[in-house]
Design a protein around this motif. Structure first.
Motif, PDB file in Angstrom:
ATOM      1  N   LEU A  75       1.903  41.168 -19.989  1.00 14.39           N
ATOM      2  CA  LEU A  75       2.476  42.041 -18.958  1.00 14.39           C
ATOM      3  C   LEU A  75       2.789  41.275 -17.679  1.00 14.39           C
ATOM      4  O   LEU A  75       3.745  41.581 -16.975  1.00 14.39           O
ATOM      5  CB  LEU A  75       1.502  43.187 -18.635  1.00 14.39           C
ATOM      6  N   GLY A  76       1.974  40.316 -17.361  1.00 12.16           N
ATOM      7  CA  GLY A  76       2.200  39.581 -16.126  1.00 12.16           C
ATOM      8  C   GLY A  76       1.129  38.529 -15.928  1.00 12.16           C
ATOM      9  O   GLY A  76       0.255  38.324 -16.769  1.00 12.16           O
ATOM     10  N   GLN A  77       1.222  37.857 -14.831  1.00 12.94           N
ATOM     11  CA  GLN A  77       0.220  36.838 -14.551  1.00 12.94           C
ATOM     12  C   GLN A  77       0.177  36.613 -13.051  1.00 12.94           C
ATOM     13  O   GLN A  77       1.171  36.791 -12.355  1.00 12.94           O
ATOM     14  CB  GLN A  77       0.572  35.539 -15.273  1.00 12.94           C
ATOM     15  N   ASP A  78      -0.978  36.272 -12.547  1.00 14.57           N
ATOM     16  CA  ASP A  78      -0.992  35.833 -11.152  1.00 14.57           C
ATOM     17  C   ASP A  78      -1.679  34.489 -11.039  1.00 14.57           C
ATOM     18  O   ASP A  78      -2.547  34.128 -11.815  1.00 14.57           O
ATOM     19  CB  ASP A  78      -1.584  36.881 -10.211  1.00 14.57           C
ATOM     20  N   ARG A  79      -1.214  33.771 -10.065  1.00 13.41           N
ATOM     21  CA  ARG A  79      -1.602  32.378  -9.927  1.00 13.41           C
ATOM     22  C   ARG A  79      -2.111  32.104  -8.533  1.00 13.41           C
ATOM     23  O   ARG A  79      -1.691  32.753  -7.578  1.00 13.41           O
ATOM     24  CB  ARG A  79      -0.359  31.503 -10.145  1.00 13.41           C
ATOM     25  N   SER A  80      -3.014  31.138  -8.425  1.00 12.41           N
ATOM     26  CA  SER A  80      -3.398  30.680  -7.097  1.00 12.41           C
ATOM     27  C   SER A  80      -3.596  29.170  -7.129  1.00 12.41           C
ATOM     28  O   SER A  80      -3.908  28.599  -8.170  1.00 12.41           O
ATOM     29  CB  SER A  80      -4.665  31.388  -6.621  1.00 12.41           C
ATOM     30  N   VAL A  81      -3.371  28.552  -5.987  1.00 13.67           N
ATOM     31  CA  VAL A  81      -3.509  27.107  -5.851  1.00 13.67           C
ATOM     32  C   VAL A  81      -4.467  26.807  -4.714  1.00 13.67           C
ATOM     33  O   VAL A  81      -4.331  27.381  -3.630  1.00 13.67           O
ATOM     34  CB  VAL A  81      -2.148  26.446  -5.545  1.00 13.67           C
ATOM     35  N   GLU A  82      -5.415  25.948  -4.969  1.00  8.59           N
ATOM     36  CA  GLU A  82      -6.313  25.530  -3.897  1.00  8.59           C
ATOM     37  C   GLU A  82      -6.745  24.091  -4.112  1.00  8.59           C
ATOM     38  O   GLU A  82      -6.548  23.521  -5.177  1.00  8.59           O
ATOM     39  CB  GLU A  82      -7.535  26.449  -3.803  1.00  8.59           C
ATOM     40  N   LEU A  83      -7.323  23.534  -3.059  1.00  5.89           N
ATOM     41  CA  LEU A  83      -7.790  22.152  -3.117  1.00  5.89           C
ATOM     42  C   LEU A  83      -9.187  22.097  -3.714  1.00  5.89           C
ATOM     43  O   LEU A  83     -10.016  22.948  -3.462  1.00  5.89           O
ATOM     44  CB  LEU A  83      -7.804  21.559  -1.709  1.00  5.89           C
ATOM     45  N   GLY A  84      -9.443  21.099  -4.525  1.00  6.55           N
ATOM     46  CA  GLY A  84     -10.772  20.915  -5.084  1.00  6.55           C
ATOM     47  C   GLY A  84     -11.042  19.451  -5.296  1.00  6.55           C
ATOM     48  O   GLY A  84     -10.226  18.592  -4.952  1.00  6.55           O
ATOM     49  N   SER A  85     -12.197  19.160  -5.863  1.00  7.14           N
ATOM     50  CA  SER A  85     -12.476  17.770  -6.218  1.00  7.14           C
ATOM     51  C   SER A  85     -12.818  17.726  -7.705  1.00  7.14           C
ATOM     52  O   SER A  85     -13.464  18.626  -8.236  1.00  7.14           O
ATOM     53  CB  SER A  85     -13.602  17.205  -5.359  1.00  7.14           C
ATOM     54  N   ALA A  86     -12.358  16.693  -8.359  1.00 10.25           N
ATOM     55  CA  ALA A  86     -12.431  16.629  -9.814  1.00 10.25           C
ATOM     56  C   ALA A  86     -13.866  16.572 -10.317  1.00 10.25           C
ATOM     57  O   ALA A  86     -14.669  15.784  -9.815  1.00 10.25           O
ATOM     58  CB  ALA A  86     -11.651  15.408 -10.307  1.00 10.25           C
ATOM     59  N   ARG A  87     -14.185  17.415 -11.270  1.00 14.27           N
ATOM     60  CA  ARG A  87     -15.469  17.295 -11.952  1.00 14.27           C
ATOM     61  C   ARG A  87     -15.436  16.026 -12.811  1.00 14.27           C
ATOM     62  O   ARG A  87     -14.383  15.437 -13.058  1.00 14.27           O
ATOM     63  CB  ARG A  87     -15.712  18.504 -12.849  1.00 14.27           C
ATOM     64  N   ALA A  88     -16.611  15.616 -13.267  1.00 16.24           N
ATOM     65  CA  ALA A  88     -16.705  14.343 -13.979  1.00 16.24           C
ATOM     66  C   ALA A  88     -15.800  14.312 -15.211  1.00 16.24           C
ATOM     67  O   ALA A  88     -15.078  13.347 -15.443  1.00 16.24           O
ATOM     68  CB  ALA A  88     -18.155  14.077 -14.374  1.00 16.24           C
ATOM     69  N   ASP A  89     -15.799  15.402 -15.989  1.00 12.74           N
ATOM     70  CA  ASP A  89     -15.015  15.398 -17.226  1.00 12.74           C
ATOM     71  C   ASP A  89     -13.515  15.421 -16.947  1.00 12.74           C
ATOM     72  O   ASP A  89     -12.746  14.714 -17.598  1.00 12.74           O
ATOM     73  CB  ASP A  89     -15.427  16.570 -18.123  1.00 12.74           C
ATOM     74  N   ASP A  90     -13.113  16.216 -15.957  1.00  5.78           N
ATOM     75  CA  ASP A  90     -11.691  16.241 -15.616  1.00  5.78           C
ATOM     76  C   ASP A  90     -11.240  14.887 -15.091  1.00  5.78           C
ATOM     77  O   ASP A  90     -10.157  14.396 -15.436  1.00  5.78           O
ATOM     78  CB  ASP A  90     -11.426  17.322 -14.564  1.00  5.78           C
ATOM     79  N   ALA A  91     -12.098  14.293 -14.241  1.00  5.71           N
ATOM     80  CA  ALA A  91     -11.756  12.994 -13.672  1.00  5.71           C
ATOM     81  C   ALA A  91     -11.488  11.977 -14.779  1.00  5.71           C
ATOM     82  O   ALA A  91     -10.574  11.161 -14.700  1.00  5.71           O
ATOM     83  CB  ALA A  91     -12.882  12.509 -12.759  1.00  5.71           C
ATOM     84  N   LEU A 127      -3.798  29.530  -1.869  1.00  6.26           N
ATOM     85  CA  LEU A 127      -2.446  30.079  -1.921  1.00  6.26           C
ATOM     86  C   LEU A 127      -2.291  30.907  -3.184  1.00  6.26           C
ATOM     87  O   LEU A 127      -2.610  30.447  -4.279  1.00  6.26           O
ATOM     88  CB  LEU A 127      -1.407  28.952  -1.910  1.00  6.26           C
ATOM     89  N   THR A 128      -1.778  32.122  -3.047  1.00  4.14           N
ATOM     90  CA  THR A 128      -1.622  32.979  -4.221  1.00  4.14           C
ATOM     91  C   THR A 128      -0.154  33.248  -4.493  1.00  4.14           C
ATOM     92  O   THR A 128       0.647  33.430  -3.581  1.00  4.14           O
ATOM     93  CB  THR A 128      -2.365  34.316  -4.031  1.00  4.14           C
ATOM     94  N   PHE A 129       0.177  33.262  -5.779  1.00  2.00           N
ATOM     95  CA  PHE A 129       1.543  33.508  -6.238  1.00  2.00           C
ATOM     96  C   PHE A 129       1.482  34.644  -7.241  1.00  2.00           C
ATOM     97  O   PHE A 129       0.976  34.462  -8.349  1.00  2.00           O
ATOM     98  CB  PHE A 129       2.113  32.283  -6.936  1.00  2.00           C
ATOM     99  N   ASN A 130       1.943  35.790  -6.860  1.00  2.00           N
ATOM    100  CA  ASN A 130       1.937  36.885  -7.811  1.00  2.00           C
ATOM    101  C   ASN A 130       3.241  36.895  -8.589  1.00  2.00           C
ATOM    102  O   ASN A 130       4.245  37.439  -8.147  1.00  2.00           O
ATOM    103  CB  ASN A 130       1.745  38.216  -7.090  1.00  2.00           C
ATOM    104  N   ALA A 131       3.204  36.282  -9.750  1.00  2.00           N
ATOM    105  CA  ALA A 131       4.415  36.118 -10.534  1.00  2.00           C
ATOM    106  C   ALA A 131       4.930  37.453 -11.052  1.00  2.00           C
ATOM    107  O   ALA A 131       6.086  37.595 -11.375  1.00  2.00           O
ATOM    108  CB  ALA A 131       4.164  35.171 -11.711  1.00  2.00           C
ATOM    109  N   SER A 132       4.072  38.438 -11.121  1.00  2.00           N
ATOM    110  CA  SER A 132       4.499  39.742 -11.619  1.00  2.00           C
ATOM    111  C   SER A 132       3.962  40.816 -10.693  1.00  2.00           C
ATOM    112  O   SER A 132       3.358  40.529  -9.673  1.00  2.00           O
ATOM    113  CB  SER A 132       3.936  39.957 -13.019  1.00  2.00           C
TER     114      SER A 132
END
Lengths: 253, 253
Positions: free
Chosen positions: A179-195, B234-239
């Motif tokens: 039906l839809g999706q919502d997104r957000s972006v923020e700053l973080g620091s990489a966990r060990a596995d992601d790094a 930052l939030t992006f409501n795509a729908s």
DNA sequence: AAGTGGTCTAGACCACCGG
DNA sequence: CGGTGGTCTAGACCACTTC
């Protein structure tokens, strides 16, 4: 600098250093070129290595430099524009967009994840690991959480581990109506596995993109993707407009 | 800890410190509470102050702490969700979304700006400064670049400086037909003037949101907005989906 | 083994905020 | 004024890469 110290607000040394280095990078260095090592640079500018490092850190944060232990400091290419928004309304894995399934497992959701998933409070979630590769570079690592209730038709944990199993979860997910999706972006620091996946040290700055996939019954899945903040620029094409060009270098005359 | 130092890959002290502090924050501290000062914390953990600071820096980067010179270190509230994407297809200033015009001036575009504006290479651009306030907090500072050619009907530079002039540029801009826009998000560090508006020190980490406004004749305007990376998500409501709730605290049993 | 960046120390002084 | 975080120093050792 002469005797004109009339500046009532003397800017920090590392800040001034950063400015000087930044200009030098524009004028005297080409992309990929290696800088003198930190001890020599510090001596050349007459500061302690820690101070020099503070300036380098900021330049790396801004995507101007790339530092690798045991190797050296090199001039970074312009940031990679990574498309995050234009794949409108699609389940993960539907388009060939550089994401590669790595593995999948069944786990109990952490408090933060079950909060994102909402009231469903499923006991088990499938956890799919994916990696995104753009132009030969690993730019992002993702953890996709899919409550067992969202994919009832999935074979039990006896399924083979590895990419095949990850693909199975994605395939099952794509049968639902999004039906839809919502997104957000923020700053973080990489966990060990992601790094590790991103070829960076733990704690490296990353852009964390959180996506909730919505169906009629609520949040069917949640994706937490961490992008290398030093090398990536996330792009959102809100319309069918042309793509942004990859920052052509203005050559000095 | 005991004597089991069998870890062949001893993690850095500051990393371990960060983990310990992070757990302490969850359990023993309330939002807004002030921590012991750095010298005491360092002594308590048996590390140098620089090492302690490295841990605090990361926690601040992740939005867990807030440090203010002369005051102290406090536990930060959850990050503010700032809407960036759902105001679909609108010129800046069309909706009452927390943006406040500050000033406007006519300048020559920098190389980077004229690159974003594209082939138009206008000689002059109107530069509009705006500030975004959400829940009483200054969360973003914006520079909006509008080529003179985009707003031919604008009065000359004799217009009064200040917010009124900024509003005049925006009003004129809104008369054009907006075809689309594309956006990108990347990590940066605050310039001195932006830092001042955001009540941070220069170099503070920010999320830089670049938006190009497209009309039939090309890029009519470019906005470069810098958001406080420590306090904003930052939030992006795509729908048309529901908004994400502001991270309710899971209370321990 | 040599050279690089990453971590860590124990101090010092400065800029800012509050009473 | 005292106390806070911000800057800076001059060293040391470690982890990693490359040859």
């Amino acid at each position: 600098m002469g005797t004109t110290q009339l500046e009532s607000v003397p800017e920090p040394k590392y800040w001034h250093l950063k400015t000087v280095l930044s200009e030098a990078l524009d004028q005297d260095f080409a992309v990929g070129e290696v800088l003198p090592n930190e001890r020599e640079l510090a001596a050349r500018f007459g500061v302690a290595r820690a101070t020099l490092r503070q300036a380098l850190e900021q330049l790396e944060l801004e995507g101007r430099l790339q530092r690798r232990r045991g190797v050296g400091t090199t001039v970074a290419p312009p940031r990679l524009g990574v498309d995050v928004g234009s794949a409108r309304q699609g389940w993960p894995g539907e388009a060939a967009d550089g994401w590669q399934p790595v593995d999948a497992a069944e786990t109990l959701p952490t408090a933060a994840v079950s909060r994102l998933l909402g009231a469903s409070t499923a006991t088990y979630v499938h956890t799919v690991r994916r990696t995104r590769v753009t132009e030969g570079q690993a730019v992002a690592a993702e953890l996709l959480y899919v409550p067992a209730a969202s994919v009832p038709g999935l074979p039990g944990i006896d399924a083979p581990a590895g990419p095949a199993r990850a693909r199975a979860v994605l395939r099952e997910l794509q049968r639902l109506e999004l039906l839809g999706q919502d997104r957000s972006v923020e700053l973080g620091s990489a966990r060990a596995d992601d790094a590790k996946e991103l070829d960076r040290l733990p704690g490296a700055p990353v852009l964390v993109v959180t996506t909730r996939y919505i169906t009629a019954t609520g949040t069917a899945a949640v994706s937490i993707a961490t992008y290398r903040a030093d090398t990536c620029r996330l792009t959102f094409n809100a319309s069918g407009a042309v793509d942004i060009e990859p920052t052509p270098q203005p050559r000095a005359s």
